[in-house]
Motif scaffolding. Structure first.
Motif, PDB file in Angstrom:
ATOM      1  N   PRO A 130       0.704  -1.290  -0.009  1.00  0.00           N
ATOM      2  CA  PRO A 130      -0.103  -0.109  -0.065  1.00  0.00           C
ATOM      3  C   PRO A 130       0.816   1.261   0.012  1.00  0.00           C
ATOM      4  CG  PRO A 130      -0.479  -1.407   1.998  1.00  0.00           C
ATOM      5  CD  PRO A 130       0.252  -2.011   1.088  1.00  0.00           C
ATOM      6  N   ILE A 131       2.121   1.364   0.570  1.00  0.00           N
ATOM      7  CA  ILE A 131       2.845   2.453   0.928  1.00  0.00           C
ATOM      8  C   ILE A 131       3.360   2.971  -0.758  1.00  0.00           C
ATOM      9  CG2 ILE A 131       5.080   3.275   1.569  1.00  0.00           C
ATOM     10  CD1 ILE A 131       2.942   3.302   3.548  1.00  0.00           C
ATOM     11  N   ARG A 132       3.876   1.803  -1.573  1.00  0.00           N
ATOM     12  CA  ARG A 132       4.206   1.854  -2.496  1.00  0.00           C
ATOM     13  C   ARG A 132       3.077   2.563  -3.677  1.00  0.00           C
ATOM     14  NH1 ARG A 132       9.117  -0.611  -3.748  1.00  0.00           N
ATOM     15  NH2 ARG A 132       9.376   0.940  -5.551  1.00  0.00           N
ATOM     16  N   TYR A 137       0.447   7.211  -6.460  1.00  0.00           N
ATOM     17  CA  TYR A 137      -0.697   8.047  -6.500  1.00  0.00           C
ATOM     18  C   TYR A 137      -0.246   9.714  -6.184  1.00  0.00           C
ATOM     19  CZ  TYR A 137      -4.359   4.594  -6.546  1.00  0.00           C
ATOM     20  OH  TYR A 137      -5.188   3.732  -6.996  1.00  0.00           O
ATOM     21  N   ASP A 138       0.805   9.707  -5.211  1.00  0.00           N
ATOM     22  CA  ASP A 138       1.254  11.239  -5.046  1.00  0.00           C
ATOM     23  C   ASP A 138       2.002  11.809  -6.302  1.00  0.00           C
ATOM     24  OD1 ASP A 138       1.179  12.981  -3.058  1.00  0.00           O
ATOM     25  OD2 ASP A 138       2.987  12.398  -2.081  1.00  0.00           O
ATOM     26  N   GLN A 139       2.862  10.973  -6.750  1.00  0.00           N
ATOM     27  CA  GLN A 139       3.591  11.356  -7.942  1.00  0.00           C
ATOM     28  C   GLN A 139       2.818  11.843  -9.168  1.00  0.00           C
ATOM     29  OE1 GLN A 139       6.684   8.510  -9.254  1.00  0.00           O
ATOM     30  NE2 GLN A 139       7.402   8.100  -7.235  1.00  0.00           N
ATOM     31  N   ALA A 447       0.692   2.139  -9.851  1.00  0.00           N
ATOM     32  CA  ALA A 447      -0.011   3.016  -9.371  1.00  0.00           C
ATOM     33  C   ALA A 447      -0.491   4.175 -10.072  1.00  0.00           C
ATOM     34  CB  ALA A 447       0.623   3.384  -7.932  1.00  0.00           C
ATOM     35  N   MET A 448       0.447   4.694 -10.920  1.00  0.00           N
ATOM     36  CA  MET A 448       0.437   5.766 -11.861  1.00  0.00           C
ATOM     37  C   MET A 448      -0.539   5.524 -12.865  1.00  0.00           C
ATOM     38  SD  MET A 448       4.265   7.242 -11.730  1.00  0.00           S
ATOM     39  CE  MET A 448       4.128   8.700 -12.721  1.00  0.00           C
ATOM     40  N   VAL A 523      -6.960  12.085   0.690  1.00  0.00           N
ATOM     41  CA  VAL A 523      -7.857  10.900   1.594  1.00  0.00           C
ATOM     42  C   VAL A 523      -7.547   9.517   1.172  1.00  0.00           C
ATOM     43  CG1 VAL A 523     -10.059  10.360   1.896  1.00  0.00           C
ATOM     44  CG2 VAL A 523      -9.716  12.769   2.090  1.00  0.00           C
ATOM     45  N   VAL A 524      -7.156   9.213  -0.154  1.00  0.00           N
ATOM     46  CA  VAL A 524      -6.911   7.958  -0.368  1.00  0.00           C
ATOM     47  C   VAL A 524      -5.532   7.407   0.136  1.00  0.00           C
ATOM     48  CG1 VAL A 524      -6.326   6.496  -2.440  1.00  0.00           C
ATOM     49  CG2 VAL A 524      -8.498   7.929  -2.567  1.00  0.00           C
ATOM     50  N   LYS A 525      -4.556   8.144   0.315  1.00  0.00           N
ATOM     51  CA  LYS A 525      -3.334   7.979   0.777  1.00  0.00           C
ATOM     52  C   LYS A 525      -3.466   7.711   2.386  1.00  0.00           C
ATOM     53  CE  LYS A 525       0.472  10.207   0.095  1.00  0.00           C
ATOM     54  NZ  LYS A 525       1.218  11.585   0.316  1.00  0.00           N
ATOM     55  N   MET A 526      -4.542   8.442   2.980  1.00  0.00           N
ATOM     56  CA  MET A 526      -4.578   8.214   4.341  1.00  0.00           C
ATOM     57  C   MET A 526      -5.438   6.731   4.522  1.00  0.00           C
ATOM     58  SD  MET A 526      -6.386  10.834   6.857  1.00  0.00           S
ATOM     59  CE  MET A 526      -7.860  10.181   7.502  1.00  0.00           C
ATOM     60  N   ILE A 527      -6.291   6.554   3.776  1.00  0.00           N
ATOM     61  CA  ILE A 527      -7.008   5.191   3.904  1.00  0.00           C
ATOM     62  C   ILE A 527      -6.201   4.241   3.788  1.00  0.00           C
ATOM     63  CG2 ILE A 527      -8.844   4.011   2.903  1.00  0.00           C
ATOM     64  CD1 ILE A 527     -10.385   6.633   2.648  1.00  0.00           C
ATOM     65  N   LEU A 528      -5.305   4.381   2.744  1.00  0.00           N
ATOM     66  CA  LEU A 528      -4.159   3.074   2.523  1.00  0.00           C
ATOM     67  C   LEU A 528      -3.393   2.807   3.384  1.00  0.00           C
ATOM     68  CD1 LEU A 528      -3.419   3.611  -1.374  1.00  0.00           C
ATOM     69  CD2 LEU A 528      -4.814   1.916  -0.508  1.00  0.00           C
ATOM     70  N   LYS A 529      -3.088   3.871   4.307  1.00  0.00           N
ATOM     71  CA  LYS A 529      -2.098   3.684   5.197  1.00  0.00           C
ATOM     72  C   LYS A 529      -2.617   2.939   6.674  1.00  0.00           C
ATOM     73  CE  LYS A 529       1.469   6.903   3.940  1.00  0.00           C
ATOM     74  NZ  LYS A 529       2.122   8.046   4.658  1.00  0.00           N
ATOM     75  N   ILE A 530      -3.888   2.676   6.542  1.00  0.00           N
ATOM     76  CA  ILE A 530      -4.372   1.853   7.728  1.00  0.00           C
ATOM     77  C   ILE A 530      -4.551   0.635   7.574  1.00  0.00           C
ATOM     78  CG2 ILE A 530      -6.647   1.947   9.205  1.00  0.00           C
ATOM     79  CD1 ILE A 530      -7.529   4.899   8.208  1.00  0.00           C
TER      80      ILE A 530
END
Length: 541
Positions: A130-132, A137-139, A447-448, A523-530
Motif C-alpha cells: 500500500p505504501i508504494r 498516487y502522489d507522483q 499505481a500511476m 484522503v486515499v493515501k490516508m485510507i491506504l495507510k490504515i
C-alpha cells in the motif's frame, strides 16, 4: 487494574493481564482492513456517481422528522446520509472540505476518491504494498496538477463584459434542478458578486449577499435586489406602506420605559398610584419617541418588541417602526444603510442614523404575507437574492445551486484561470500521467497507471448519466484528444454534436479542479495507510 482487565499468573508465576471485554471486540488487520475500507468508500462513491454532470439524477433524502430534501449536490447528500462506517465518514468530510474551500465539485471529488480506491484494490490483489501505491498516487497527482496548469487558460473578465463569467456560472447551474432558467440565475449570481467584490483585494465578502426565499410564484420571478429584504412588516397595519428618503434608527435596546436591572418590587396600594405609574410610563415612552424623531429619524427598526399600547403611540406620533428584527438582519441593514447599531437610547445621535432612498412593504398574491424591502441604500454593496418557487424544496435547492454559482464566480475573481469541463481536463491529465508512467522505472508506475484509469471514471460516469455507451464514448474522445492534440475535447453530454468544450462553453475553475485531485489523493493515501481496525463490536442489550 480492574478497569483494564484482570491480573493472572501462569504456571511459572509470571503475571499477565487478561484484557476486559476482549471477546466482544472485533479486529481486522492487514489486507482485510484495507478491503473493508475500500468497500465502504466505493459504496458512498457509487451512490453519488449517478448525480454527476448536467444529466445527473437527484436524490430524495427524508430525515427522522419526515422533512424531505431533493438535491443532487454531493455535499448536501452526504451530510444528510446516516453513515456509520468510519471510512464512509471520511468521505463525507472530504466533500464538506471541498464545499467549504471551493463551493463546487463536491460530487466529483468523492467519485474520484472512490475510483482511486477501487483501482488500489486491484493493485493490492497483485501484491503491491500500500505504501508504494500511495507514493505512486502522489507522483501522479503532481503530474496531473502540472498538466492542469499547462492546459489552463487565463480568463478575461471585466465588469463591463460579464458574458464569460455568466457562461461559467451556467456550467455550474447546468446540473441543478433550476437549469430551465439557469441563464437568468447565472446573471443574478454574477451581478451579486460584482456588486459585492473588492477588486483591489480580489476578495468577496459573502456576508453582504443574503438569500431570502418565499414560496409562491415561479423560479423565473427570482430577482436581485440592491438592498435588504426583511421577512417582517410595519408593526401597525395603519402605518404607511412606502417611505421615501428614510432616516433609520437601528435599535438593539428595548423600545419601552426603562426598568431597574436589580430585583425590585413595586407596591401599588391605590388607584391614584396606578394611574400615576401608567401616566409616567406613557410620558416616558412619548419622550423616547420624541428623542428618536428629534434626531431626524422617520423609521425605527428594533431588535426587540414593544406592546400594543406602545405601538399605538408610535402610530399617533407618526413614527413607523418594525419590531423583532433578527441579529444578522440588523447587522446587514446597518451595513447597507451606513447606520450604526444603537445599544442605548441615550447614545442616539443624527450621525448614527442609516439612510435609504426607499423602504416599502410588499405583499404576495392572495396571502397575508408581507416583507419589507430597503432599497437605494447608502452602501450599494449589500445585496439580497430574492428566490421564488412553487414549493419549499425547490427554493432550498435553488439556494444551494446559487451558492455553488456564487462560489465559482468568487474563485474566478481570486484566480481567473480556467480549464474546460465535460471530462476534458480529466482525460488530458490521464494521458499525461500514462506517458509519465511509461518513463517511471520503479514499481510506482503501476499505481500511476491506476491513477490515470481512475481519472477516466469521471468522463465515463458523465457519458453513462447522459445515456451514452460509457466505454465506447470515452475511448473515442480519448483517441480524438491524442490525434488532434486538443485538451479541450470532452463528453458531449448535451448532444450538441461537438466534443469541443470550449465551443460548448463548459468552463470550470482551475483551483476547483486542482483541489479535487489533491483532496481525493490525500484522503486515499490516508485510507491506504490504515492496516488495523479495532472496534468495540456488537454490544449486548
Amino acid at each position: 487494574m480492574s478497569t483494564l482487565g484482570t491480573l493472572a499468573f501462569d504456571e511459572y508465576g509470571r503475571p499477565f493481564i487478561i484484557i476486559k471485554d476482549q471477546d466482544k471486540k472485533t479486529r481486522l488487520t492487514g489486507i482485510d482492513a484495507l478491503k473493508s475500507h475500500i468497500m465502504a468508500a466505493k459504496a458512498v462513491a457509487s451512490t453519488l456517481k449517478t448525480s454527476l454532470g448536467p444529466n445527473g439524477l437527484d436524490k430524495m433524502m427524508v430525515d427522522r422528522d419526515g422533512e424531505v430534501t431533493v438535491t443532487n449536490d454531493g455535499a448536501t447528500i452526504l451530510s444528510m446520509m446516516d453513515v456509520d462506517h468510519q471510512i464512509a465518514k471520511l468521505m463525507v468530510e472530504l466533500s464538506k472540505s471541498q464545499d467549504d474551500e471551493i463551493g463546487d465539485g463536491t460530487t466529483g471529488v468523492v467519485v474520484l476518491a472512490g475510483a482511486l480506491l477501487e483501482q488500489a484494490e486491484q493493485l493490492l490483489d497483485r501484491g503491491i504494498h500500500p505504501i508504494r501505491i500511495s507514493d505512486g498516487y502522489d507522483q501522479a497527482a503532481c503530474i496531473a496538477t502540472e498538466e492542469l496548469d499547462k492546459i489552463a487558460e487565463t480568463f478575461p473578465y471585466d465588469p463591463n463584459n460579464t458574458e464569460p463569467l455568466i457562461q461559467t456560472a451556467m456550467t455550474t447551474l447546468g446540473s441543478k434542478v433550476i437549469n430551465r432558467c439557469h441563464r437568468q440565475m447565472a446573471e443574478i449570481a454574477v451581478n451579486a458578486i460584482l456588486t459585492v467584490a473588492d477588486m483591489e483585494r480580489k476578495d468577496v465578502d459573502f456576508e453582504l449577499i443574503k438569500m431570502e426565499g418565499k414560496v409562491g410564484g415561479k423560479l423565473e420571478d427570482t430577482q436581485l435586489i440592491k438592498g435588504v429584504i426583511v421577512d417582517k412588516e410595519f408593526s401597525h397595519p395603519q402605518m404607511p406602506k412606502v417611505l421615501k428618503d428614510a432616516k433609520i434608527a437601528i435599535l438593539t435596546c428595548p423600545f419601552e420605559p426603562p426598568k431597574p436591572k436589580t430585583k425590585h418590587k413595586l407596591d401599588v396600594t391605590s388607584v391614584e398610584d396606578y394611574k400615576a405609574l401608567q401616566k409616567y410610563e406613557k410620558e416616558k415612552f412619548e419622550e423616547m419617541i420624541q428623542q428618536v424623531k428629534s434626531n431626524g429619524a422617520n423609521l425605527a427598526i428594533c431588535q426587540w418588541g414593544f406592546d400594543d399600547e406602545a405601538n399605538h403611540l408610535l402610530l399617533q406620533n407618526d413614527l413607523p417602526a418594525v419590531r423583532w428584527v433578527g441579529g444578522p438582519e440588523i447587522e446587514l441593514i446597518a451595513i447597507a444603510t451606513g447606520g450604526r447599531i444603537v445599544p442605548r437610547f441615550c447614545e442616539l445621535t443624527p450621525e448614527k442614523l442609516g439612510t435609504a432612498g426607499l423602504v416599502k412593504e410588499i405583499s404576495f398574491g392572495t396571502t397575508k404575507d408581507h416583507m419589507l424591502v430597503i432599497m437605494e441604500c447608502k452602501n450599494t454593496r449589500a445585496v439580497t437574492i430574492f428566490i421564488r418557487g412553487g414549493n419549499k424544496m425547490i427554493i432550498e435547492e435553488a439556494k444551494r445551486a446559487l451558492h455553488d454559482a456564487l462560489c465559482v464566480i468568487r474563485n474566478l475573481v481570486k484566480d481567473n484561470r480556467v480549464v474546460y469541463g465535460g471530462g476534458a481536463s480529466e482525460i488530458a491529465c490521464a494521458l499525461a500521467v500514462n506517458q509519465a508512467a511509461d518513463k517511471c522505472p520503479s514499481l510506482e508506475q503501476y499505481a500511476m497507471r491506476a491513477f490515470a484509469d481512475a481519472l477516466e471514471v469521471i468522463p465515463m460516469a458523465l457519458a453513462e448519466n447522459s445515456g451514452l455507451n460509457p466505454i465506447q464514448t470515452m475511448t473515442e474522445v480519448r483517441a480524438k484528444q491524442v490525434r488532434e492534440n486538443n485538451p479541450f475535447l470532452g463528453i458531449d453530454c448535451l448532444h450538441k454534436n461537438t466534443n469541443d468544450m470550449k465551443q460548448q462553453h463548459v468552463i470550470e475553475t482551475l483551483i476547483g479542479k486542482k483541489q479535487q485531485i489533491l483532496l481525493a489523493t490525500q484522503v486515499v493515501k490516508m485510507i491506504l495507510k490504515i492496516d488495523d481496525i479495532r472496534s468495540p463490536g456488537e454490544t449486548e442489550d
